[in-house]
Design a protein around this motif. Structure first.
Motif, PDB file in Angstrom:
ATOM      1  N   ILE A  18     -55.246  26.328  55.863  1.00 23.75           N
ATOM      2  CA  ILE A  18     -56.129  26.214  54.694  1.00 23.75           C
ATOM      3  C   ILE A  18     -56.593  24.770  54.512  1.00 23.75           C
ATOM      4  O   ILE A  18     -57.775  24.506  54.247  1.00 23.75           O
ATOM      5  CB  ILE A  18     -55.400  26.709  53.427  1.00 23.75           C
ATOM      6  N   PHE A  19     -55.642  23.825  54.672  1.00 21.10           N
ATOM      7  CA  PHE A  19     -55.985  22.402  54.545  1.00 21.10           C
ATOM      8  C   PHE A  19     -57.033  21.993  55.582  1.00 21.10           C
ATOM      9  O   PHE A  19     -58.027  21.318  55.255  1.00 21.10           O
ATOM     10  CB  PHE A  19     -54.724  21.550  54.719  1.00 21.10           C
ATOM     11  N   LEU A  20     -56.846  22.413  56.835  1.00 17.67           N
ATOM     12  CA  LEU A  20     -57.785  22.055  57.900  1.00 17.67           C
ATOM     13  C   LEU A  20     -59.153  22.669  57.660  1.00 17.67           C
ATOM     14  O   LEU A  20     -60.197  22.020  57.869  1.00 17.67           O
ATOM     15  CB  LEU A  20     -57.224  22.502  59.255  1.00 17.67           C
ATOM     16  N   LEU A  21     -59.178  23.927  57.210  1.00 16.39           N
ATOM     17  CA  LEU A  21     -60.456  24.589  56.929  1.00 16.39           C
ATOM     18  C   LEU A  21     -61.184  23.898  55.778  1.00 16.39           C
ATOM     19  O   LEU A  21     -62.406  23.702  55.823  1.00 16.39           O
ATOM     20  CB  LEU A  21     -60.221  26.066  56.604  1.00 16.39           C
ATOM     21  N   LEU A  22     -60.404  23.528  54.730  1.00 15.35           N
ATOM     22  CA  LEU A  22     -61.005  22.800  53.609  1.00 15.35           C
ATOM     23  C   LEU A  22     -61.550  21.448  54.056  1.00 15.35           C
ATOM     24  O   LEU A  22     -62.639  21.029  53.624  1.00 15.35           O
ATOM     25  CB  LEU A  22     -59.967  22.598  52.500  1.00 15.35           C
ATOM     26  N   GLU A  23     -60.805  20.760  54.906  1.00 14.20           N
ATOM     27  CA  GLU A  23     -61.241  19.461  55.405  1.00 14.20           C
ATOM     28  C   GLU A  23     -62.556  19.588  56.176  1.00 14.20           C
ATOM     29  O   GLU A  23     -63.474  18.772  56.009  1.00 14.20           O
ATOM     30  CB  GLU A  23     -60.175  18.842  56.314  1.00 14.20           C
ATOM     31  N   ILE A  24     -62.639  20.602  57.020  1.00 14.87           N
ATOM     32  CA  ILE A  24     -63.871  20.806  57.799  1.00 14.87           C
ATOM     33  C   ILE A  24     -65.046  21.107  56.874  1.00 14.87           C
ATOM     34  O   ILE A  24     -66.122  20.511  56.996  1.00 14.87           O
ATOM     35  CB  ILE A  24     -63.674  21.956  58.811  1.00 14.87           C
ATOM     36  N   PHE A  25     -64.834  22.028  55.927  1.00 18.05           N
ATOM     37  CA  PHE A  25     -65.897  22.389  54.995  1.00 18.05           C
ATOM     38  C   PHE A  25     -66.326  21.187  54.154  1.00 18.05           C
ATOM     39  O   PHE A  25     -67.517  20.885  54.019  1.00 18.05           O
ATOM     40  CB  PHE A  25     -65.423  23.522  54.080  1.00 18.05           C
ATOM     41  N   LEU A  26     -65.340  20.479  53.567  1.00 20.14           N
ATOM     42  CA  LEU A  26     -65.651  19.320  52.727  1.00 20.14           C
ATOM     43  C   LEU A  26     -66.258  18.190  53.545  1.00 20.14           C
ATOM     44  O   LEU A  26     -67.117  17.444  53.048  1.00 20.14           O
ATOM     45  CB  LEU A  26     -64.387  18.830  52.013  1.00 20.14           C
ATOM     46  N   TYR A 218     -43.861   7.278  59.891  1.00 19.85           N
ATOM     47  CA  TYR A 218     -44.503   8.590  59.778  1.00 19.85           C
ATOM     48  C   TYR A 218     -44.845   8.934  58.327  1.00 19.85           C
ATOM     49  O   TYR A 218     -45.867   9.564  58.056  1.00 19.85           O
ATOM     50  CB  TYR A 218     -43.596   9.681  60.375  1.00 19.85           C
ATOM     51  N   LYS A 219     -43.995   8.513  57.408  1.00  8.89           N
ATOM     52  CA  LYS A 219     -44.259   8.774  55.993  1.00  8.89           C
ATOM     53  C   LYS A 219     -45.546   8.095  55.554  1.00  8.89           C
ATOM     54  O   LYS A 219     -46.367   8.688  54.846  1.00  8.89           O
ATOM     55  CB  LYS A 219     -43.076   8.281  55.158  1.00  8.89           C
ATOM     56  N   LYS A 220     -45.726   6.845  55.976  1.00  6.43           N
ATOM     57  CA  LYS A 220     -46.956   6.125  55.632  1.00  6.43           C
ATOM     58  C   LYS A 220     -48.170   6.749  56.309  1.00  6.43           C
ATOM     59  O   LYS A 220     -49.261   6.780  55.750  1.00  6.43           O
ATOM     60  CB  LYS A 220     -46.834   4.646  56.031  1.00  6.43           C
ATOM     61  N   ARG A 221     -47.973   7.250  57.531  1.00  2.74           N
ATOM     62  CA  ARG A 221     -49.077   7.913  58.234  1.00  2.74           C
ATOM     63  C   ARG A 221     -49.564   9.129  57.460  1.00  2.74           C
ATOM     64  O   ARG A 221     -50.764   9.333  57.288  1.00  2.74           O
ATOM     65  CB  ARG A 221     -48.623   8.361  59.626  1.00  2.74           C
ATOM     66  N   ILE A 222     -48.601   9.927  57.012  1.00  3.79           N
ATOM     67  CA  ILE A 222     -48.958  11.138  56.279  1.00  3.79           C
ATOM     68  C   ILE A 222     -49.653  10.791  54.962  1.00  3.79           C
ATOM     69  O   ILE A 222     -50.674  11.381  54.592  1.00  3.79           O
ATOM     70  CB  ILE A 222     -47.701  12.001  56.017  1.00  3.79           C
ATOM     71  N   LYS A 223     -49.104   9.781  54.242  1.00  5.47           N
ATOM     72  CA  LYS A 223     -49.717   9.354  52.986  1.00  5.47           C
ATOM     73  C   LYS A 223     -51.134   8.844  53.208  1.00  5.47           C
ATOM     74  O   LYS A 223     -52.052   9.165  52.446  1.00  5.47           O
ATOM     75  CB  LYS A 223     -48.864   8.255  52.333  1.00  5.47           C
ATOM     76  N   LEU A 224     -51.317   8.044  54.263  1.00  2.00           N
ATOM     77  CA  LEU A 224     -52.638   7.492  54.557  1.00  2.00           C
ATOM     78  C   LEU A 224     -53.608   8.604  54.930  1.00  2.00           C
ATOM     79  O   LEU A 224     -54.781   8.583  54.515  1.00  2.00           O
ATOM     80  CB  LEU A 224     -52.540   6.472  55.699  1.00  2.00           C
ATOM     81  N   MET A 225     -53.130   9.580  55.687  1.00  2.00           N
ATOM     82  CA  MET A 225     -53.984  10.701  56.070  1.00  2.00           C
ATOM     83  C   MET A 225     -54.433  11.479  54.837  1.00  2.00           C
ATOM     84  O   MET A 225     -55.605  11.838  54.702  1.00  2.00           O
ATOM     85  CB  MET A 225     -53.240  11.623  57.027  1.00  2.00           C
ATOM     86  N   LEU A 226     -53.479  11.724  53.918  1.00  2.00           N
ATOM     87  CA  LEU A 226     -53.810  12.472  52.712  1.00  2.00           C
ATOM     88  C   LEU A 226     -54.751  11.689  51.800  1.00  2.00           C
ATOM     89  O   LEU A 226     -55.699  12.245  51.242  1.00  2.00           O
ATOM     90  CB  LEU A 226     -52.528  12.832  51.958  1.00  2.00           C
ATOM     91  N   ARG A 227     -54.491  10.372  51.663  1.00  2.00           N
ATOM     92  CA  ARG A 227     -55.346   9.540  50.806  1.00  2.00           C
ATOM     93  C   ARG A 227     -56.777   9.457  51.329  1.00  2.00           C
ATOM     94  O   ARG A 227     -57.723   9.330  50.556  1.00  2.00           O
ATOM     95  CB  ARG A 227     -54.771   8.119  50.704  1.00  2.00           C
ATOM     96  N   SER A 228     -56.930   9.488  52.655  1.00  2.00           N
ATOM     97  CA  SER A 228     -58.257   9.350  53.255  1.00  2.00           C
ATOM     98  C   SER A 228     -58.911  10.699  53.527  1.00  2.00           C
ATOM     99  O   SER A 228     -60.000  10.741  54.105  1.00  2.00           O
ATOM    100  CB  SER A 228     -58.155   8.556  54.562  1.00  2.00           C
ATOM    101  N   SER A 229     -58.286  11.790  53.098  1.00  2.00           N
ATOM    102  CA  SER A 229     -58.838  13.123  53.342  1.00  2.00           C
ATOM    103  C   SER A 229     -59.977  13.428  52.378  1.00  2.00           C
ATOM    104  O   SER A 229     -60.071  12.856  51.287  1.00  2.00           O
ATOM    105  CB  SER A 229     -57.743  14.185  53.199  1.00  2.00           C
ATOM    106  N   TYR A 230     -60.828  14.336  52.776  1.00  2.00           N
ATOM    107  CA  TYR A 230     -61.918  14.785  51.907  1.00  2.00           C
ATOM    108  C   TYR A 230     -61.371  15.553  50.712  1.00  2.00           C
ATOM    109  O   TYR A 230     -61.954  15.524  49.622  1.00  2.00           O
ATOM    110  CB  TYR A 230     -62.897  15.664  52.691  1.00  2.00           C
ATOM    111  N   LEU A 231     -60.246  16.241  50.905  1.00  5.27           N
ATOM    112  CA  LEU A 231     -59.632  16.968  49.805  1.00  5.27           C
ATOM    113  C   LEU A 231     -59.177  16.015  48.713  1.00  5.27           C
ATOM    114  O   LEU A 231     -59.348  16.284  47.509  1.00  5.27           O
ATOM    115  CB  LEU A 231     -58.442  17.784  50.322  1.00  5.27           C
TER     116      LEU A 231
END
Length: 386
Positions: A18-26, A218-231
């Motif tokens: 769902i997250f990946l589909l939302l990212e693609i759409f957004l 890895y924790k910072k990677r995940i946080k950075l990925m989420l912060r920079s996401s379209y969602l």
């Protein structure tokens, strides 16, 4: 236990899908939204009359090119422009914007003028030939047609006085010694302090802090990925609209003490540049730049810019006031407050709360030229041209 683990894995997988589909759409939506939004915003700016005499399609091209600009890592400065050879925005391999230099005959023995500042000195929203440095260079050529002069635009989006001092030092270390140095500051010192709630920090320093050592955590990677996401962008946009009923970010009010720190740190960097002036035998001019809050006669469009970003006003008013009253600034003839340079104009000068159109650049360049003209007529200047 196995069933519970299986259930968790299925839920995790579905959430990830769902997250990946939302990212693609957004991603598709925001890509279209941002691209179309550039022209829509440009049309609103153009309708204010700030680009009188310039065709709308040309102005659209200017702002489209601005959106395509990119940065690359630069030690000590955090970033610099990537080279860009566009129709209206030319950035050379050294990361500096093109300046029209009609007086330049030979760079080896030219009188060198370095212009430092943020995006306002870069002159975002203007063509290469109509930046503040280009307009200044043309004025020098008109008044000193036989002289050999080279003006360089070191302006870059988001740069503060601290960064600009480092830029100057890097040139001095390379033995690229100027004759005249122009600093045009005020805007980014306040913006960076407002962003970080701390004076003297680079613009967007919090992003660099979040990115630090991300490859080893890895924790910072995940946080950075989420912060920079379209969602995440969607969530933040919804929060701002619900809280403020506007797309513009409204940061919390900052205390007066922050403005005091902004002023004191700015003055400290001015003093450092003055010490370099003595050591390397060049002339420094410090210009306190105008913003929409300092313009006397605001047009309807400028009143809108004022309201949209009024939360900066108290920091500007207080920090500027402290700087003006400083004993060194009051006695230093090379410190020049030109924040009122547009007061006699009834036209729309600004394209937002701090950037000016090409006419505004002309007015700023004209004022700067009047202040540095005596230095251009000194013996050193004449001798350098022979």
């Amino acid at each position: 236990m196995k069933n519970k683990l299986k259930f968790i894995l299925i839920i995790s997988r579905n959430l990830l899908i769902i997250f990946l589909l939302l990212e693609i759409f957004l991603g598709v939506y925001y890509s279209y939204h941002d691209e179309s939004g550039v022209d829509e915003n440009t049309e609103r700016i153009y309708a204010t009359g700030v680009y009188d005499g310039v065709e709308l399609e040309t102005v659209k091209e200017i702002f489209r090119e601005l959106r395509l600009q990119d940065m690359e890592w630069e030690s000590y400065l955090h970033y610099r422009f990537k080279p860009m050879y566009a129709k209206h925005n030319t950035i050379y391999e050294n990361g500096l914007r093109k300046t029209e230099n009609p007086s330049l005959k030979n760079s080896d023995n030219a009188l060198k003028i370095f212009c430092f500042g943020g995006s306002t000195m870069y002159s975002a929203g203007s063509r290469d030939a109509h930046t503040i440095p280009s307009e200044l260079s043309k004025l020098i050529h008109t008044n000193f047609p036989d002289k050999n002069v080279e003006v360089t635009n070191f302006g870059c989006h988001g740069y503060t006085r601290a960064t600009e001092n480092i830029q100057l030092q890097q040139e001095l270390i390379k033995n690229n010694i100027p004759d005249i140095v122009i600093f045009y500051d005020g805007v980014n010192e306040i913006i960076s302090a407002h962003q970080n709630n701390e004076a003297g920090t680079p613009t967007n320093a919090y992003n660099r802090k979040n990115e630090f050592k991300v490859a080893h955590n890895y924790k910072k990677r995940i946080k950075l990925m989420l912060r920079s996401s379209y969602l995440c962008r969607l969530v933040i946009t919804i929060q701002r609209k619900l809280k403020h009923n506007t797309i513009h970010a409204r940061l919390d009010d900052r205390p007066d003490s922050l403005a005091v720190d902004i002023a004191n740190i700015f003055l400290g960097y001015v003093k450092i540049s003055k010490s370099l002036e003595k050591s390397y035998n060049f002339k420094v001019f410090n210009f306190l730049q105008p913003v929409v809050y300092s313009k006397k006669n605001l047009t309807e469009a400028e009143q809108g810019y004022f309201r949209d970003q009024q939360y900066y006003e108290n920091l500007y008013d207080l920090s500027y006031s402290i700087i003006r009253k400083d004993a060194l600034m009051k006695t230093d003839s090379t410190f020049l407050d030109i924040s009122t340079v547009f007061d006699t104009s009834e036209k729309t000068i600004y394209t937002d709360f701090c950037h000016t159109g090409e006419y505004g650049n002309q007015l700023v360049a004209d004022r700067i030229f009047k202040e540095i003209e005596p230095a251009l007529t000194q013996t050193k200047f004449i001798e350098n041209q022979e």
